[in-house]
Design a protein around this motif. Structure first.
Motif, PDB file in Angstrom:
ATOM      1  N   PHE A 182       0.827  -1.196   0.000  1.00 33.30           N
ATOM      2  CA  PHE A 182       0.000   0.000   0.000  1.00 33.30           C
ATOM      3  C   PHE A 182       0.873   1.262   0.000  1.00 33.30           C
ATOM      4  N   ASN A 183       0.482   2.238  -0.795  1.00 35.57           N
ATOM      5  CA  ASN A 183       1.252   3.481  -0.876  1.00 35.57           C
ATOM      6  C   ASN A 183       0.383   4.734  -0.763  1.00 35.57           C
ATOM      7  N   SER A 184      -0.894   4.560  -0.448  1.00 34.91           N
ATOM      8  CA  SER A 184      -1.772   5.712  -0.248  1.00 34.91           C
ATOM      9  C   SER A 184      -2.797   5.377   0.824  1.00 34.91           C
ATOM     10  N   LEU A 185      -3.355   6.424   1.398  1.00 34.94           N
ATOM     11  CA  LEU A 185      -4.291   6.248   2.507  1.00 34.94           C
ATOM     12  C   LEU A 185      -5.343   7.348   2.461  1.00 34.94           C
ATOM     13  N   LEU A 186      -6.608   6.928   2.442  1.00 34.99           N
ATOM     14  CA  LEU A 186      -7.715   7.871   2.535  1.00 34.99           C
ATOM     15  C   LEU A 186      -8.346   7.716   3.911  1.00 34.99           C
ATOM     16  N   LEU A 187      -8.333   8.793   4.692  1.00 36.49           N
ATOM     17  CA  LEU A 187      -8.911   8.782   6.030  1.00 36.49           C
ATOM     18  C   LEU A 187     -10.281   9.433   5.998  1.00 36.49           C
ATOM     19  N   ASN A 188     -11.237   8.862   6.745  1.00 36.66           N
ATOM     20  CA  ASN A 188     -12.569   9.432   6.856  1.00 36.66           C
ATOM     21  C   ASN A 188     -12.981   9.471   8.326  1.00 36.66           C
ATOM     22  N   ARG A 189     -13.632  10.549   8.702  1.00 41.89           N
ATOM     23  CA  ARG A 189     -14.139  10.683  10.075  1.00 41.89           C
ATOM     24  C   ARG A 189     -15.655  10.910  10.041  1.00 41.89           C
ATOM     25  N   TYR A 190     -16.377  10.030  10.722  1.00 36.19           N
ATOM     26  CA  TYR A 190     -17.829  10.099  10.824  1.00 36.19           C
ATOM     27  C   TYR A 190     -18.164  10.624  12.219  1.00 36.19           C
ATOM     28  N   LYS A 191     -18.662  11.838  12.310  1.00 40.23           N
ATOM     29  CA  LYS A 191     -18.848  12.471  13.615  1.00 40.23           C
ATOM     30  C   LYS A 191     -20.148  12.084  14.293  1.00 40.23           C
ATOM     31  N   SER A 192     -21.062  11.481  13.542  1.00 44.15           N
ATOM     32  CA  SER A 192     -22.334  11.016  14.106  1.00 44.15           C
ATOM     33  C   SER A 192     -22.952  10.009  13.145  1.00 44.15           C
ATOM     34  N   GLY A 193     -24.110   9.482  13.528  1.00 48.53           N
ATOM     35  CA  GLY A 193     -24.806   8.534  12.665  1.00 48.53           C
ATOM     36  C   GLY A 193     -25.339   9.148  11.395  1.00 48.53           C
ATOM     37  N   ASN A 194     -25.360  10.487  11.309  1.00 50.62           N
ATOM     38  CA  ASN A 194     -25.801  11.158  10.087  1.00 50.62           C
ATOM     39  C   ASN A 194     -24.713  11.206   9.024  1.00 50.62           C
ATOM     40  N   ASP A 195     -23.469  10.964   9.414  1.00 49.69           N
ATOM     41  CA  ASP A 195     -22.375  10.888   8.443  1.00 49.69           C
ATOM     42  C   ASP A 195     -22.355   9.495   7.838  1.00 49.69           C
ATOM     43  N   TYR A 196     -22.058   9.409   6.550  1.00 48.05           N
ATOM     44  CA  TYR A 196     -22.192   8.122   5.869  1.00 48.05           C
ATOM     45  C   TYR A 196     -21.379   8.101   4.578  1.00 48.05           C
ATOM     46  N   VAL A 197     -21.337   6.909   3.956  1.00 45.10           N
ATOM     47  CA  VAL A 197     -20.812   6.741   2.596  1.00 45.10           C
ATOM     48  C   VAL A 197     -21.889   6.050   1.780  1.00 45.10           C
ATOM     49  N   ALA A 198     -22.295   6.662   0.687  1.00 48.15           N
ATOM     50  CA  ALA A 198     -23.321   6.077  -0.172  1.00 48.15           C
ATOM     51  C   ALA A 198     -22.762   4.883  -0.952  1.00 48.15           C
ATOM     52  N   TRP A 199     -23.647   4.134  -1.574  1.00 45.78           N
ATOM     53  CA  TRP A 199     -23.247   2.970  -2.356  1.00 45.78           C
ATOM     54  C   TRP A 199     -22.270   3.380  -3.464  1.00 45.78           C
ATOM     55  N   HIS A 200     -21.149   2.662  -3.556  1.00 47.26           N
ATOM     56  CA  HIS A 200     -20.150   2.956  -4.581  1.00 47.26           C
ATOM     57  C   HIS A 200     -19.161   1.798  -4.661  1.00 47.26           C
ATOM     58  N   SER A 201     -18.296   1.849  -5.650  1.00 45.92           N
ATOM     59  CA  SER A 201     -17.170   0.923  -5.780  1.00 45.92           C
ATOM     60  C   SER A 201     -15.905   1.730  -5.995  1.00 45.92           C
ATOM     61  N   ASP A 202     -14.806   1.273  -5.422  1.00 44.34           N
ATOM     62  CA  ASP A 202     -13.515   1.937  -5.613  1.00 44.34           C
ATOM     63  C   ASP A 202     -12.815   1.320  -6.823  1.00 44.34           C
ATOM     64  N   ASP A 203     -13.381   1.592  -7.996  1.00 39.44           N
ATOM     65  CA  ASP A 203     -12.909   0.946  -9.222  1.00 39.44           C
ATOM     66  C   ASP A 203     -12.213   1.926 -10.167  1.00 39.44           C
ATOM     67  N   GLU A 204     -11.613   2.984  -9.586  1.00 41.71           N
ATOM     68  CA  GLU A 204     -10.878   3.941 -10.406  1.00 41.71           C
ATOM     69  C   GLU A 204      -9.682   3.272 -11.071  1.00 41.71           C
ATOM     70  N   LYS A 205      -9.321   3.738 -12.251  1.00 36.61           N
ATOM     71  CA  LYS A 205      -8.244   3.124 -13.025  1.00 36.61           C
ATOM     72  C   LYS A 205      -6.901   3.168 -12.306  1.00 36.61           C
ATOM     73  N   LEU A 206      -6.672   4.188 -11.478  1.00 39.21           N
ATOM     74  CA  LEU A 206      -5.371   4.305 -10.822  1.00 39.21           C
ATOM     75  C   LEU A 206      -5.119   3.196  -9.815  1.00 39.21           C
ATOM     76  N   TYR A 207      -6.168   2.390  -9.465  1.00 39.37           N
ATOM     77  CA  TYR A 207      -5.990   1.260  -8.554  1.00 39.37           C
ATOM     78  C   TYR A 207      -5.831  -0.080  -9.274  1.00 39.37           C
ATOM     79  N   GLY A 208      -5.977  -0.097 -10.598  1.00 38.15           N
ATOM     80  CA  GLY A 208      -5.830  -1.330 -11.350  1.00 38.15           C
ATOM     81  C   GLY A 208      -7.105  -2.168 -11.370  1.00 38.15           C
ATOM     82  N   PRO A 209      -7.093  -3.315 -12.084  1.00 44.15           N
ATOM     83  CA  PRO A 209      -8.303  -4.121 -12.262  1.00 44.15           C
ATOM     84  C   PRO A 209      -8.708  -4.937 -11.037  1.00 44.15           C
TER      85      PRO A 209
END
Length: 238
Positions: free
Chosen positions: A120-147
């Motif tokens: 691993f050479n990168s890191l994405l940090l996320n902070r959820y301050k309450s139950g109202n913070d969230y991540v919607a449905w998605h995939s981490d399928d960007e080309k820079l991460y490979g197939p």
């Protein structure tokens, strides 16, 4: 302020505990590794306090479905020198250095020891301050991460639910409609095509293989999640 924390690199100090490593085969080359007790409990709280206070959190403006909105969680990006810029939803975060936050290098080392062969050479940090913070449905399928990207997620603080659902296949949908009633088909789909995990304090969850190609994931809103959760997702940028 800078501190150096000692992080345990043994994900299973007691193999008889219920928090031992579990591997889930999702089929077709997709795999999940779940280690609920990856880091020691007390050490994880020290890390939580450091991350909460010392990381330069920001809550950026992003674009979703053509509309601008404030991202429903705080974020920060750390990456090795020379990597391509990260960009998502119209936002390009500043890339901080690993050397600026030494405890992150300790956690990275622990993750690498738990996952031999990872780089691993990168890191994405996320902070959820309450139950109202969230991540919607998605995939981490960007080309820079490979197939077949490997993504390692370490969590601190409040437990949150992590959901996975299989992306629909037009062919499979047509075949199933021909074969069985909708009520039976719905129950089978829920059992096979959806997964739920509780991301505990100090846990590690890894998505491997074709998980990003074939599955979506989310951290939904939860009214009962009143405390802060901090999540670190390690990735390899090509």
């Amino acid at each position: 302020m800078s501190i150096r924390l000692q992080v345990s690199t043994n994900p299973n100090p007691n193999p008889n505990e219920s928090g031992k490593r579990r591997t889930l085969d999702l089929g077709n080359g997709s795999e999940i590794i779940d280690i609920p007790r990856f880091l020691p409990f007390d050490e994880s709280w020290k890390l939580f306090d450091y991350l909460d206070k010392e990381i330069p959190w920001t809550r950026p403006l992003i674009r979703v479905f053509g509309r601008s909105c404030i991202q429903p969680r705080d974020t920060c990006y750390v990456a090795s020198v020379g990597l391509p810029d990260l960009r998502y939803s119209g936002y390009q975060p500043r890339a901080y250095s690993w050397d600026e936050y030494p405890p992150l290098k300790d956690i990275l080392e622990a993750v690498h020891k738990a996952l031999p062969g990872s780089g691993f050479n990168s890191l994405l940090l996320n902070r959820y301050k309450s139950g109202n913070d969230y991540v919607a449905w998605h995939s981490d399928d960007e080309k820079l991460y490979g197939p077949t990207p490997e993504i390692a997620s370490v969590s601190f603080g409040c437990e949150r639910e992590f959901l996975l659902r299989k992306k629909p296949s037009k062919t499979s949908q047509v075949d199933k409609c021909k074969e069985e009633p909708a009520r039976k088909r719905s129950k089978k789909d829920n059992d096979v095509n959806q997964q739920s995990f509780t991301l505990k304090h100090g846990s590690l969850l890894v998505m491997r293989g074709y998980t990003q190609r074939d599955w979506s994931h989310s951290v939904p809103k939860r009214a009962k999640a009143e405390a802060t959760r901090i999540n670190l997702t390690f990735r390899h940028v090509l």
